[in-house]
Write an enzyme that holds these catalytic residues in place. Sequence first.
Site, PDB file in Angstrom:
ATOM      1  CG  HIS A  10      -0.430  -0.178   2.511  1.00 42.06           C
ATOM      2  ND1 HIS A  10      -0.981  -0.995   3.469  1.00 42.06           N
ATOM      3  CD2 HIS A  10       0.650   0.387   3.098  1.00 42.06           C
ATOM      4  CE1 HIS A  10      -0.263  -0.934   4.577  1.00 42.06           C
ATOM      5  NE2 HIS A  10       0.730  -0.090   4.383  1.00 42.06           N
TER       6      HIS A  10
ATOM      7  CG  HIS B  33       0.816   4.318   7.488  1.00 46.87           C
ATOM      8  ND1 HIS B  33      -0.288   3.794   6.844  1.00 46.87           N
ATOM      9  CD2 HIS B  33       1.840   3.512   7.147  1.00 46.87           C
ATOM     10  CE1 HIS B  33       0.076   2.735   6.149  1.00 46.87           C
ATOM     11  NE2 HIS B  33       1.356   2.550   6.307  1.00 46.87           N
TER      12      HIS B  33
ATOM     13  CG  HIS C  74       8.791  -1.074   3.177  1.00 41.53           C
ATOM     14  ND1 HIS C  74       8.041  -2.168   3.576  1.00 41.53           N
ATOM     15  CD2 HIS C  74       8.090   0.007   3.603  1.00 41.53           C
ATOM     16  CE1 HIS C  74       6.946  -1.755   4.191  1.00 41.53           C
ATOM     17  NE2 HIS C  74       6.957  -0.426   4.241  1.00 41.53           N
TER      18      HIS C  74
ATOM     19  CD  GLU D 156       3.669  -1.586   6.153  1.00 43.67           C
ATOM     20  OE1 GLU D 156       3.633  -0.415   6.499  1.00 43.67           O
ATOM     21  OE2 GLU D 156       3.680  -1.923   4.949  1.00 43.67           O
TER      22      GLU D 156
END
Lengths: 130, 283
Positions: B12, B59, B196, B243
């Site tokens: 996302h 977030h 990431h 995540e």
Amino acid sequence: MTEKAYDDIPGTFVFDADRSREGYWLNQFCISLRLQKNRDAFKADPEEYLSRFAMTEDQKQAVRDRAWNRLLELGGNIYYTSKLAAFDGIVFQDLAAIMSHMSRDDYRKMMVDGGRSIEGNRYKSEWEKK
Amino acid sequence: MARITAGIACSHVPAIGVAMDQGITDQPYWQPVFKGFEFSRKWNEENKPDVVFLVYNDHCTAFDASVIPTFAIGCAAEFVPADEGFGPRPVPVVKGHQKLASHIAQSVILDEFDLTIMNEMEVDHGLTVPLSVMFGDRKPEDDWGTLVVPLAVNVVQYPAPTANRCYNLGKAIRRAIDSYPEDLNVHIYGTGGMSHQLQAERAGLINAEWDQNFMDELVNEPDKARKIDHVEFLRETGSEGIEMVMWLVMRGALDEQVTEVHRHYHVPASNTAVGHLILENHA
């Protein structure tokens, strides 16, 4: 602080409960910048706005210095500190370049070429050898 | 009866949403990212869901540091796209399925997963980018073409729920949806990832070999994938790679054996490896 299983990962601040506790007001300051009225207030009088949050002097100084890694070291979390970067007009990828001591172009090229390799970047001991 | 017919895994990355919002998806940088979504949109059109159960993380948008629920289910009638510091994304308001959401909440809580119930919640790119990927360009005055039940998972403050806990929650969500009387075609999304790291001196870390192996395991050997521990996620896939525990919720809600109808993997979108899977249940 006791030794943690992830303490040996290089170049990484794991945002755990200890960091969260230390960085609470720093992070709340950063996240407040999500809203325009707060961005306006911070812009109009940075020191007055900073004084609204119970940050340590070290944290305030790191905000003034825009010392991005220091902010993480002092309990900041990247999703919060990135709001301060956004306030400055710094996009996420350029923030990542600054934090990893690379030029914008070199960082971008590294990503296009497949990113920072995992090889040699799993353990602090691998960085110490460099 | 309601039934889960498919699971979708999807990164996302906010920049994917920005690229769509700015209409630059055909630029050389973005073209390979969006090429891999062409099949998905066609497939989505042909297999249109009534409801998407969307597992994502906030977030620090709806939840700041003051409240950090491990699992929070959205039971509101609608969820407004939030201002994340640059103004809200120009996309439709997300419409909930309140009756299904509260049925799921009740069912999984009695199944011993203690969810936080959100009757008001704004949603950020974590939720709207996967919808954009699957449903294509939508203007604020349009609708998304599906109802959505959001499940926000804490992956910001360590520890996130374990991969195994997420997988088992997926199973409980499956039981809940299977027991809902309305005839509904439900898709479940697991979003975020893949490898990431957005922070500090190791920013930009990518581990493509690990990511591909994770996708293989998730599809064919979920009992292996659900045993991955947090330190492995952090070390091998970067601090934000964790995540991927959210993909396990999706996988847990599917049949033991699934058909992989689509896979897309590309590095990079901004700082992140983009991973995407479409898995179909057999039944």
